[in-house]
Design a protein around this motif. Structure first.
Motif, mmCIF file in Angstrom:
data_model
loop_
_atom_site.group_PDB
_atom_site.id
_atom_site.type_symbol
_atom_site.label_atom_id
_atom_site.label_comp_id
_atom_site.label_asym_id
_atom_site.label_seq_id
_atom_site.Cartn_x
_atom_site.Cartn_y
_atom_site.Cartn_z
ATOM 1 N N PRO A 84 130.291 20.146 27.874
ATOM 2 C CA PRO A 84 129.099 19.304 27.773
ATOM 3 C C PRO A 84 127.831 20.136 27.945
ATOM 4 N N TYR A 143 125.141 18.082 32.267
ATOM 5 C CA TYR A 143 125.855 16.854 31.905
ATOM 6 C C TYR A 143 127.289 16.933 32.431
ATOM 7 N N THR A 181 131.000 14.085 33.263
ATOM 8 C CA THR A 181 131.581 12.759 33.084
ATOM 9 C C THR A 181 131.227 11.859 34.253
ATOM 10 N N ILE A 187 129.737 11.067 29.029
ATOM 11 C CA ILE A 187 129.090 12.337 29.370
ATOM 12 C C ILE A 187 127.600 12.061 29.548
ATOM 13 N N ASN A 218 122.078 11.560 24.447
ATOM 14 C CA ASN A 218 122.713 12.539 23.569
ATOM 15 C C ASN A 218 121.732 13.188 22.599
#
Length: 564
Positions: A15, A19, A21, A61, A169
């Motif tokens: 990621p 970033y 999870t 993420i 994102n």
């Protein structure tokens, strides 16, 4: 282990910096200004039926940071930061800091979608947000308001893909957060203890925590920490004890996260998490192995990102790693790491299955033999056994004495006569097809076979259905100090049971067994290994006795099987 995890992380595109999870619960659609509940679909087997359940929350993420009580996360944060939902003394400060961060990001990026997020936040009242949340049916935590501690994410309609996508994102936002994230880390020039490179090393704490580790905190555990005076020595403090490069730390933290994200790479058993990976092709273990070994062997034990491999195929990961993680309050304990080739793992699993099939055709998973060792798994210390069983099945390591002792203690306590063969198989794992170099090994095994026949003789003669005989009540003495009790038991069996019409066949079987053993040969004591062989012999004779007559093989004894 951190060095191996860092190398593993290079198999992936990790990621973006900053970033990781995280679980988000609520989704805000910028096109409609509506809030919806994010859910995760799970399938559970209830009474042999697969049922579908939906659990609130979804792993995504998202921006992350080791933060103090008032440090905001970019865009995706809890309702307390976004809308001031909460009553703590820091709530107003959290809202203010959150808006400052959004404003700073917008000034640096001029991102039009982020401007929409700012507008939504400023125009939304706490009352209107809570009103929407109440209709979604997700009750808040005890003592909390709706949305106070749950994370919100924003979606926008991307005109290029015509799909709804996460605002976090967007490339410019990711770039801004990466710089912001690194600015919050305390680093200095130094040599990384893992890679040996001259680089920027961390001076205080690692830039992230591991979540989902058994025994750890819900907020995450530190994989390395030197923040206590007990860890300071020779004038060093904090991470000077073990300087780790910032990029290296981000790599192995991301590597663990990747392992946890795919059931091919991890398995939780008791209070430990076992992680495993190959050095190429993201190879892991077929998840079916933990529940259905037979299906796993058919579909391939070692599986990578684009292949499932059968046991007789030569694999191309030169090294396959097995590590163990366990939470200890706010820290992660790395108990050990082993390396082995994936081909050797396949061979060991095949051996694990073959040993089971010496008794019957049922191949059972590891958790069955774990359960067999304990009276109450929830209350007993299981970590040593859990580790030993997984290392036995995958790495081919010998089982410790404590495993055999626990199994035999259960047999004594429950007068177990191996109807299921689970405990017999477990003891067979422990003995590992011994060579019978010690004469007492063979005596113990043969005595177990004879003991079963005496047991079944009493049941037949007395027409019993319950397996409660003089033999089962004497199992402990017979298997530990055989010379003291065998003569009396056999004389009683012969006088009261073997002269009956119903037991003539059993008497013939006993005569066959006595061709290789004499009561005069019985030692005063059996070792733990010999006690195990005693019960292996008992169970093996039972398996042979209840085979259909056409399937019986009178010549297949323990030694013959060993030679094959």
């Amino acid at each position: 282990m951190l060095a191996e995890l860092y190398q593993f992380s290079k198999q992936f595109q990790l990621p973006p910096v900053g970033y990781s999870t995280n679980t988000a619960v609520y989704r805000i659609d910028l096109e409609t200004s509506l809030i919806s509940l994010l859910q995760t679909k799970t399938i559970k087997t209830v009474k042999k039926e697969d049922r579908v359940f939906f659990k609130p929350g979804q792993k995504l993420i998202l921006p992350n940071l080791n933060r103090n009580s008032v440090a905001p996360l970019l865009i995706a944060d809890t309702g307390e930061y976004l809308f001031g939902i909460g009553s703590s003394k820091d709530t107003n400060k959290k809202v203010s800091r959150y808006l400052e961060l959004l404003q700073e990001c917008w000034q640096m990026t001029s991102d039009p979608v982020l401007e929409k997020v700012l507008k939504f936040i400023r125009e939304s009242s706490q009352k209107s947000i809570i009103s929407q949340l109440e209709t979604l049916g997700n009750k808040p935590q005890a003592g909390k308001k709706y949305g106070e501690s749950e994370r919100f994410v924003f979606y926008y309609q991307n005109p290029e893909t015509e799909q709804a996508e996460l605002v976090t994102n967007r490339p410019l936002i990711q770039k801004f957060w990466g710089k912001y994230f690194l600015s919050k880390q305390t680093i200095k020039a130094g040599k990384c203890i893992i890679t040996g490179e001259e680089t920027q090393v961390l001076t205080h704490i690692l830039p992230g925590k591991l979540k989902g580790i058994p025994g750890g905190q819900s907020t995450g555990c530190a994989i390395s920490s030197f923040d206590k005076s007990a860890y300071q020595s020779w004038g060093w403090d904090n991470c000077q004890n073990a300087p780790i490069g910032i990029n290296t730390a981000l790599g192995f933290l991301g590597g663990v996260e990747m392992l946890q994200s795919n059931p091919r790479h991890y398995h939780k058993l008791g209070n430990q998490m076992f992680v495993f990976w190959g050095d190429q092709n993201q190879e892991g273990i077929n998840p079916e192995f933990w529940q259905d070994v037979t299906a796993c062997r058919l579909k391939g034990l070692i599986q990578g990102i684009n292949t499932g491999k059968s046991l007789d195929t030569r694999h191309y990961s030169k090294k396959f790693y097995l590590g163990i993680l366990k939470g200890n309050k706010g820290r992660v304990a790395i108990n050990r790491i082993d390396s082995i080739s994936s081909d050797a793992i396949a061979d060991n699993v095949e051996h694990f299955c073959q040993l089971q099939q010496w008794f019957d055709n049922w191949t059972k998973p590891i958790w069955v033999f774990r359960k067999a060792a304990f009276f109450d798994i929830n209350k007993e210390h299981t970590e040593v056994i859990d580790t030993a069983l997984i290392q036995f099945a995958l790495l081919g390591k010998e089982l410790p004495q404590i495993y055999a002792k626990k199994m035999i203690d259960r047999i004594y306590a429950e007068q177990d006569t191996f109807e299921s063969f689970d405990r017999a198989k477990a003891l067979f794992f422990y003995t590992q097809h011994p060579n019978m170099n010690d004469p007492n090994d063979l005596i113990a095994y043969q005595l177990g076979r004879i003991t079963f026949l005496m047991h079944i003789a009493q049941m037949k003669a007395r027409k019993q259905t319950k397996e409660d005989t003089n033999v089962t009540r004497s199992l402990k003495t017979l298997s530990t100090t055989p010379s003291q009790v065998f003569g009396r038991l056999y004389q009683g069996c012969y006088a009261h049971h073997l002269l009956e019409e119903e037991t003539k066949y059993i008497k013939l079987l006993l005569d066959e067994e006595f061709r290789t053993i004499s009561p005069e040969d019985l030692p005063d004591n059996f070792t733990l290994r010999q006690q195990s062989l005693f019960f292996v012999g008992f169970a093996k004779k039972r398996a042979e006795y209840f085979l259909p007559k056409s399937g019986k093989n009178k010549d297949q004894d323990f030694n013959n099987n060993e030679e094959e």
